[in-house]
Design a protein around this motif. Sequence first.
Motif, PDB file in Angstrom:
ATOM      1  N   ASP A   1      26.756  -9.802  -6.556  1.00  0.00           N
ATOM      2  CA  ASP A   1      27.519  -9.577  -5.330  1.00  0.00           C
ATOM      3  C   ASP A   1      27.993 -10.906  -4.770  1.00  0.00           C
TER       4      ASP A   1
ATOM      5  N   LYS B   1      26.621 -11.918  -1.198  1.00  0.00           N
ATOM      6  CA  LYS B   1      25.197 -12.090  -0.954  1.00  0.00           C
ATOM      7  C   LYS B   1      24.912 -13.586  -0.947  1.00  0.00           C
TER       8      LYS B   1
ATOM      9  N   LYS C   1      34.489 -12.862   3.934  1.00  0.00           N
ATOM     10  CA  LYS C   1      33.699 -11.667   4.288  1.00  0.00           C
ATOM     11  C   LYS C   1      33.954 -11.265   5.737  1.00  0.00           C
TER      12      LYS C   1
ATOM     13  N   LYS D   1      27.191   0.908   9.024  1.00  0.00           N
ATOM     14  CA  LYS D   1      26.881  -0.460   8.603  1.00  0.00           C
ATOM     15  C   LYS D   1      28.053  -1.035   7.812  1.00  0.00           C
ATOM     16  N   LYS D   2      28.296  -2.311   7.975  1.00  0.00           N
ATOM     17  CA  LYS D   2      29.361  -2.985   7.207  1.00  0.00           C
ATOM     18  C   LYS D   2      28.736  -3.626   5.960  1.00  0.00           C
ATOM     19  N   ASN D   3      28.231  -2.756   5.086  1.00  0.00           N
ATOM     20  CA  ASN D   3      27.591  -3.214   3.860  1.00  0.00           C
ATOM     21  C   ASN D   3      28.643  -3.293   2.763  1.00  0.00           C
TER      22      ASN D   3
ATOM     23  N   LYS E   1      30.068  -5.048  -0.916  1.00  0.00           N
ATOM     24  CA  LYS E   1      29.682  -5.709  -2.164  1.00  0.00           C
ATOM     25  C   LYS E   1      30.956  -6.138  -2.884  1.00  0.00           C
TER      26      LYS E   1
ATOM     27  N   LEU F   1      33.188  -1.112   0.411  1.00  0.00           N
ATOM     28  CA  LEU F   1      32.381  -0.800   1.583  1.00  0.00           C
ATOM     29  C   LEU F   1      31.508   0.366   1.162  1.00  0.00           C
ATOM     30  N   GLN F   2      30.196   0.158   1.173  1.00  0.00           N
ATOM     31  CA  GLN F   2      29.301   1.163   0.614  1.00  0.00           C
ATOM     32  C   GLN F   2      28.834   2.145   1.685  1.00  0.00           C
TER      33      GLN F   2
ATOM     34  N   ASP G   1      26.327   4.601   3.962  1.00  0.00           N
ATOM     35  CA  ASP G   1      25.055   4.288   4.623  1.00  0.00           C
ATOM     36  C   ASP G   1      23.854   4.798   3.843  1.00  0.00           C
TER      37      ASP G   1
END
Length: 577
Positions: free
Chosen positions: A434, A437, A447, A475-477, A479, A573-574, A576
């Motif tokens: 990722d 990360k 990001k 959430k703004k998760n 990858k 954008l994954q 939740d």
Amino acid sequence: MSVLGLNFDKAQKLIKKGEIDSAKIILKNILLKYPQNVRIRKTLENLVDKTTEVILPSEFEIKEMMVSYENGEYEKTVHLAIAITERFQNYNLAWKVLGAAYLELKDYLKSEISFKKALQCNPNDHESLCNLGNLYQEIENFDDAEFHYKKSLELKEEYAEAYYNLAVLYADLNRSYEAEVNYRKAIKFKPDFSVAHSNLGSLLKDFKRIEDAELSYKKALEIEPNLAVSHYNIGLIQNDLGKYKEGMKSLQKAISLDSEYGEAFSELGRSFQALKKFEESEICYKKMLSIDPNISSIIINKGTRLFNKKNYKEALANFDLYNTEETRAKALECLYLMGQTEEIYNRIQKNSQIDEFNLNIAAFASFIEEKEKKPTANKFCPDPLNFIYYSNLTNYCKDINDYTSKIINELNYIPSIWENPSRPLKKGFQSNGDLFKNPKPNLDYLKSILIREINNYYEKFKNHSCTLIDKWPKKKNIKGWYVTLKEQGYQTSHIHPLGWLSGVIYLKVVPPLENNEGAIEFNLSGPNCYTTQSSKIIHNPKLGDIIFFPSSLYHRTIPFSTDSERIIISFDLQPDF
């Protein structure tokens, strides 16, 4: 008797009772008044010497604790270690083993307490510091993990295990150069560290230094000839290079050493399949399934082979054996090619709840809805072509060429794989891991840009009712990964089934010429089920373009003939869950 004599007598009685600390306090108070008293001073010195003596548990107790840990009997280890620490509270080894056992049992709080207790017993114990690093790495507290590994090395510079653990940490964080340096230091101080040689090989493979990677794997085998994983890794390299016969031999050797090595059977099946030895391939996949009947990838591979042979009826039966998100989507493709449209609609309706977030189904549903002019029960994003969003990095930086060049420079330190066979990529490189990360400064700023644009995307489409918007991730998760295409490079039509919203940022573009070369094409048709009348959108990107689209939307890259590079960063954008 004098006051001095009375106090000395009291101290002696305390010593006999084992109350050493109380006795020392009395003797020290006497010395404050009578500093020249040789008898008191000598008694106190002897007492200090005595208290520093280490009283150990029996050899049997220690051995029983260690053997239980080595045998993987961690609950028993906890019981034995606690029994020792209750009687020998300053016995460092028991606390270390207790912490390690708790770590294996994933009781992280008790593991941390135990390792810290071991350090109280011996603050200079480099192993306990390294153990704490392992704990923090396990719970993804990477800063503390790095700190404790380095602290361990301050105490013992030649401690190979700490270098190895640092290397694994850096590899996980995409700090690949530092990972290589530390793998090599681990090997320097422990030349027979076979796992370090093997892991270094995997890192070098990611760097595309294939010959060096193979040498590292072979070095691991020199040290430990019966290391099945190294034979397996060499087989992977040989298969990736198209040397399937050599790969087959390496994988067969791995299997001879470990008859239950499922991944090796799977990869051997790939070797046979590439050599068009389909019966042998089938045997390998069946063996893999006998080892683990729940390996969906093998079932899907078998169904896919039947599908590719246009044996849709048997492929459907195979997919229906294993009720997963992917096999349910594959079954719909079989039904479509068998002309069973009514059954397609029935299945989508029947599984509408469990497949609410199944993007493979969502992609197929958009296709069949357009073709049949009839809606399905899938509501993820029925009309995804109307949910494409465009922006550009020029909204955030004055000199777009300078900023994209800085990002590309940071990407050069992140390993990638040429034509990763598991990706829809031809004539190009794609990164692992990722990008976002623990990113470097320019990627970190990128990001933050993406998060702003994601918020803008939602604001634009928030009044549209579909699952994509109604259950928007809180959430703004995100990858990310990068793709570098060379001349004649392209990506085949695909979706991002693990995402929610997907995007691409263009860091280097090629001239479109007359045939939309290097452009991105969005299409409702997939690679297996398509019509020439399917709706599509083609976008010829400019430097810095940002494009967002539902992860269920099929897209591909059109090949280009320019002797140049096309560099992008993609992201998901994954959800939740």
